[in-house]
Design a protein around this motif. Sequence first.
Motif, short mmCIF file in Angstrom:
data_model
loop_
_atom_site.label_atom_id
_atom_site.label_comp_id
_atom_site.label_asym_id
_atom_site.label_seq_id
_atom_site.Cartn_x
_atom_site.Cartn_y
_atom_site.Cartn_z
N HIS A 1 -6.01 9.78 9.79
CA HIS A 1 -6.46 8.61 9.04
C HIS A 1 -5.37 7.55 8.88
O HIS A 1 -5.68 6.37 8.85
CB HIS A 1 -7.12 8.99 7.70
CG HIS A 1 -6.22 9.56 6.66
ND1 HIS A 1 -5.83 10.86 6.63
CD2 HIS A 1 -5.63 8.97 5.60
CE1 HIS A 1 -5.05 11.07 5.59
NE2 HIS A 1 -4.91 9.94 4.95
N TYR A 2 -4.11 7.94 8.82
CA TYR A 2 -3.05 6.92 8.76
C TYR A 2 -2.96 6.14 10.07
O TYR A 2 -2.76 4.93 10.06
CB TYR A 2 -1.69 7.54 8.41
CG TYR A 2 -1.45 7.62 6.93
CD1 TYR A 2 -1.11 6.47 6.20
CD2 TYR A 2 -1.58 8.81 6.25
CE1 TYR A 2 -0.90 6.53 4.84
CE2 TYR A 2 -1.38 8.88 4.88
CZ TYR A 2 -1.04 7.73 4.18
OH TYR A 2 -0.84 7.79 2.83
N GLY B 1 -8.72 9.08 0.94
CA GLY B 1 -8.09 8.43 2.09
C GLY B 1 -8.47 6.96 2.21
O GLY B 1 -8.24 6.35 3.24
N ASN B 2 -9.04 6.39 1.14
CA ASN B 2 -9.43 4.99 1.16
C ASN B 2 -8.20 4.12 0.90
O ASN B 2 -7.56 4.24 -0.13
CB ASN B 2 -10.50 4.74 0.09
CG ASN B 2 -11.00 3.31 0.10
OD1 ASN B 2 -10.61 2.51 0.93
ND2 ASN B 2 -11.86 2.99 -0.84
N PHE B 3 -7.90 3.23 1.82
CA PHE B 3 -6.71 2.39 1.71
C PHE B 3 -7.04 1.00 1.20
O PHE B 3 -6.16 0.18 1.09
CB PHE B 3 -6.04 2.25 3.08
CG PHE B 3 -5.52 3.54 3.63
CD1 PHE B 3 -4.28 4.00 3.24
CD2 PHE B 3 -6.26 4.29 4.51
CE1 PHE B 3 -3.77 5.19 3.74
CE2 PHE B 3 -5.77 5.47 5.01
CZ PHE B 3 -4.53 5.92 4.62
N TYR C 1 1.12 5.73 -1.05
CA TYR C 1 0.39 6.98 -1.26
C TYR C 1 0.78 7.59 -2.59
O TYR C 1 1.81 7.25 -3.17
CB TYR C 1 0.68 7.97 -0.12
CG TYR C 1 2.12 8.43 -0.02
CD1 TYR C 1 2.55 9.60 -0.64
CD2 TYR C 1 3.06 7.69 0.70
CE1 TYR C 1 3.88 10.02 -0.54
CE2 TYR C 1 4.38 8.11 0.80
CZ TYR C 1 4.78 9.27 0.18
OH TYR C 1 6.08 9.69 0.27
N TYR D 1 -1.34 -1.20 -4.21
CA TYR D 1 -2.57 -0.44 -4.01
C TYR D 1 -2.17 0.97 -3.61
O TYR D 1 -1.32 1.17 -2.75
CB TYR D 1 -3.42 -1.07 -2.91
CG TYR D 1 -3.84 -2.47 -3.25
CD1 TYR D 1 -5.02 -2.72 -3.92
CD2 TYR D 1 -3.03 -3.56 -2.92
CE1 TYR D 1 -5.40 -4.02 -4.26
CE2 TYR D 1 -3.38 -4.85 -3.26
CZ TYR D 1 -4.57 -5.07 -3.92
OH TYR D 1 -4.93 -6.35 -4.26
N GLN D 2 -2.80 1.93 -4.25
CA GLN D 2 -2.48 3.32 -3.96
C GLN D 2 -3.68 3.96 -3.29
O GLN D 2 -4.81 3.81 -3.75
CB GLN D 2 -2.12 4.06 -5.25
CG GLN D 2 -1.48 5.38 -5.02
CD GLN D 2 -0.90 5.92 -6.31
OE1 GLN D 2 -1.62 6.14 -7.27
NE2 GLN D 2 0.40 6.12 -6.33
N GLU D 3 -3.39 4.65 -2.18
CA GLU D 3 -4.45 5.36 -1.47
C GLU D 3 -5.11 6.33 -2.44
O GLU D 3 -4.45 7.03 -3.19
CB GLU D 3 -3.84 6.13 -0.30
CG GLU D 3 -4.82 7.03 0.40
CD GLU D 3 -4.16 8.01 1.34
OE1 GLU D 3 -4.90 8.75 1.97
OE2 GLU D 3 -2.93 8.05 1.43
N ASP D 4 -6.44 6.36 -2.42
CA ASP D 4 -7.09 7.34 -3.28
C ASP D 4 -7.24 8.66 -2.55
O ASP D 4 -6.92 8.77 -1.37
CB ASP D 4 -8.43 6.81 -3.82
CG ASP D 4 -9.49 6.60 -2.75
OD1 ASP D 4 -9.46 7.29 -1.72
OD2 ASP D 4 -10.36 5.74 -2.96
N PHE E 1 -5.67 3.58 10.04
CA PHE E 1 -5.35 2.52 9.08
C PHE E 1 -4.23 1.62 9.61
O PHE E 1 -4.34 0.39 9.58
CB PHE E 1 -4.95 3.17 7.75
CG PHE E 1 -4.39 2.21 6.74
CD1 PHE E 1 -5.12 1.13 6.29
CD2 PHE E 1 -3.13 2.42 6.20
CE1 PHE E 1 -4.61 0.25 5.34
CE2 PHE E 1 -2.61 1.57 5.25
CZ PHE E 1 -3.35 0.48 4.82
N SER F 1 0.87 -1.18 0.00
CA SER F 1 0.00 0.00 0.00
C SER F 1 0.90 1.23 0.00
O SER F 1 1.85 1.31 0.77
CB SER F 1 -0.90 0.01 1.25
OG SER F 1 -1.61 1.24 1.34
#
Length: 154
Positions: free
Chosen positions: A111-112, A81-83, A47, A75-78, A115, A45
């Motif tokens: 938010h991090y 802030g959706n991980f 950013y 996977y890149q955070e959108d 997560f 994951s």
Amino acid sequence: MNKAILRSKFKQSRSELPDFQVSSLSLEIANQLKKLAWPPINTLSTYKQIKKNNEVDPEPFVNWMNKQYPDINVYQEDTSGNFGLQAYDLIIVPCLAADRRGYRLGYGGGHYDKFLLSQTRALKLGLCYGITLVDELPKESHDIPLDLIAYEGG
């Protein structure tokens, strides 16, 4: 110093970096990370760099990881802030600043931390510049330490 004052200070320091230096330092950080022995990574994951904030660009390192582990799922955070909803092997997070104990200073949304709390098996990697690495940042009970902090000097 409280976190709000530190955020202002570090935002100012980063804002003074010219674009070419952000790119150069991001490559140096990626080169530091290439020297490490990495366990097998299946899921990563990361950013997306916010250029206007002069964040460290994770792409040079992520591209290298893709070559080392061709089957890796990145996977890149959108922007919301959706991980994603899964567990990760490696999580790369931006640091406005970081300390040598592994704590990071972000933009203050938390938010991090939420997560990272759910990602107990993941290796947590923060990216920052040497100018924003300090011995100690203020720590709150909800702050989640990172396993590694990478900057151009190490």
